[in-house]
Design an enzyme around this catalytic site. Sequence first.
Site, short mmCIF file in Angstrom:
data_model
loop_
_atom_site.label_atom_id
_atom_site.label_comp_id
_atom_site.label_asym_id
_atom_site.label_seq_id
_atom_site.Cartn_x
_atom_site.Cartn_y
_atom_site.Cartn_z
N ARG A 1 1.01 -1.03 -0.10
CA ARG A 1 0.07 -0.04 0.21
C ARG A 1 0.99 1.07 0.00
O ARG A 1 1.47 1.50 1.11
CB ARG A 1 -0.83 -0.07 1.13
CG ARG A 1 -1.72 -1.36 1.40
CD ARG A 1 -2.72 -1.20 2.70
NE ARG A 1 -3.27 -2.33 3.05
CZ ARG A 1 -4.14 -3.11 2.41
NH1 ARG A 1 -4.76 -2.62 1.51
NH2 ARG A 1 -4.56 -4.25 3.16
N ASP B 1 -10.14 -0.56 -4.59
CA ASP B 1 -10.73 0.71 -5.11
C ASP B 1 -9.57 1.81 -5.00
O ASP B 1 -9.46 2.71 -5.72
CB ASP B 1 -12.07 1.09 -4.53
CG ASP B 1 -11.76 1.48 -3.02
OD1 ASP B 1 -11.14 0.72 -2.56
OD2 ASP B 1 -12.28 2.49 -2.43
N THR C 1 -9.44 -8.12 -4.46
CA THR C 1 -9.62 -8.08 -2.87
C THR C 1 -10.62 -9.00 -2.57
O THR C 1 -11.56 -9.06 -3.18
CB THR C 1 -10.07 -6.60 -2.58
OG1 THR C 1 -10.64 -6.74 -1.39
CG2 THR C 1 -11.14 -6.13 -3.45
N ASP D 1 -12.39 -8.63 -0.06
CA ASP D 1 -13.70 -7.95 0.72
C ASP D 1 -14.84 -8.00 -0.21
O ASP D 1 -15.83 -7.62 0.04
CB ASP D 1 -12.95 -6.62 0.85
CG ASP D 1 -12.04 -6.28 1.94
OD1 ASP D 1 -11.77 -7.36 2.56
OD2 ASP D 1 -11.28 -5.34 1.88
N ARG E 1 -12.96 -5.70 5.91
CA ARG E 1 -12.87 -4.14 6.09
C ARG E 1 -14.44 -3.52 6.46
O ARG E 1 -14.89 -4.08 7.32
CB ARG E 1 -12.38 -3.43 5.03
CG ARG E 1 -11.73 -2.25 5.10
CD ARG E 1 -10.89 -1.55 4.08
NE ARG E 1 -10.01 -2.17 3.80
CZ ARG E 1 -8.44 -1.61 4.27
NH1 ARG E 1 -8.52 -0.97 5.09
NH2 ARG E 1 -7.26 -2.40 3.68
O1 F6P Z 1 -8.59 -5.42 1.94
C1 F6P Z 1 -8.29 -6.62 2.34
C2 F6P Z 1 -8.06 -6.85 3.74
O2 F6P Z 1 -7.87 -8.25 4.05
C3 F6P Z 1 -9.30 -6.30 4.65
O3 F6P Z 1 -10.31 -7.47 4.71
C4 F6P Z 1 -8.62 -6.06 5.91
O4 F6P Z 1 -9.17 -5.18 6.77
C5 F6P Z 1 -7.30 -5.37 5.46
O5 F6P Z 1 -6.99 -5.94 4.14
C6 F6P Z 1 -6.24 -5.74 6.37
O6 F6P Z 1 -5.00 -5.33 5.80
P1 F6P Z 1 -3.48 -5.42 6.26
O7 F6P Z 1 -3.19 -6.83 5.68
O8 F6P Z 1 -2.74 -4.24 5.59
O9 F6P Z 1 -3.42 -5.45 7.67
#
Ligand code: F6P
Length: 324
Positions: free
Chosen positions: A77, A108, A131, A133, A177
């Site tokens: 990210r 998105d 994703t 989600d 999320r």
């Molecule tokens: O967007 C995918 C996701 O797995 C969400 O379900 C979760 O909230 C988030 O990413 C977790 O992000 P990270 O891997 O940066 O902790």
Amino acid sequence: MNTIKIKHIGVFTSGGDSPGMNAALYAIAKSAEAKSIKTSGFRKGYEGLIDGDLISLKSHELQKSLHQGGTVLKTARSKRFLELEGRKKALQTIKANNVDALIAIGGDGTFKGLLAFSEICDIPFIGIPGTIDNDISGTDYTLGFDSAVNTAIENIDKIRDTAESHNRVFIVEVMGRDSGYIAIHSGLMVGADAILIPESGKDFIYLLDKVKNYDSEDAFLVVVSEGDEIGAELVSSKIKEVNPDVDLRITKLGHVQRGGNPSALDRMLGIRLGVASVNVLSEGKKNAMVGILNNQLHLTPFKEVVKQHQVNTELYELLELFGK
Ligand code: F6P
């Protein structure tokens, strides 16, 4: 048909990884090779674009990872790409490597990044929804959602075994999320007694009504989405308020839902969307996301791709029927 000759496609995966991304990468390389287009993969999402970190992609190599979760290109990210300075560096990479089209696989946030990039970079961009989600409009399913739900089910089934043995209340938190799709699908398929999602305000009331009369003669399974405004800990304390005798445990499934081999559905989705992304670029399309709606390929302009927050009426009815 308005076709343009693309010679070099750049591809990257961005945001949270999701099972099926590797299948999409394989399909992109395969389809590009058939059109005599060179394909390069930028590593670690937008970071690779900024740093000029790219590798040549070959379908016969990617074929070996089609069945694996995660992304062989790595992902990130990127904070730097949010800044104009970062995007300018990415533009230099594009020019220096003669990349004349980009395919991004992500959520998105990834597509918003492409929209911002389109202000300074005029090559065509195509997005693939990737994703777990399932929170993106313009496609029935995002890459990785089906696999994540399968992982959730497999694990909650295991929790049920121990929950039944002890007559315990289990609160299982799943990812998503601010979208309740993983919770709805996994909750329904494990026969949860209650399913709590961010999109609904009523589900908590049903849960408390139901758990009041719970007599500890069975397991009681609650599936709660991580984005639910109440949250697993508060649900736990509220349950104890209305029924102080319950023996209760909380399990957060966490990142286990992101890994593992992609399901058949996600492999197929990756292959279909991967090939489609190269096809639409060759047809001269740009700045849009390929998706599948009603089992048909669909192209949605990035400007219209929004975060999906709506749960359709039929799913709400299922929640009410099985959660009450
Ligand atoms: O967007 C995918 C996701 O797995 C969400 O379900 C979760 O909230 C988030 O990413 C977790 O992000 P990270 O891997 O940066 O902790």
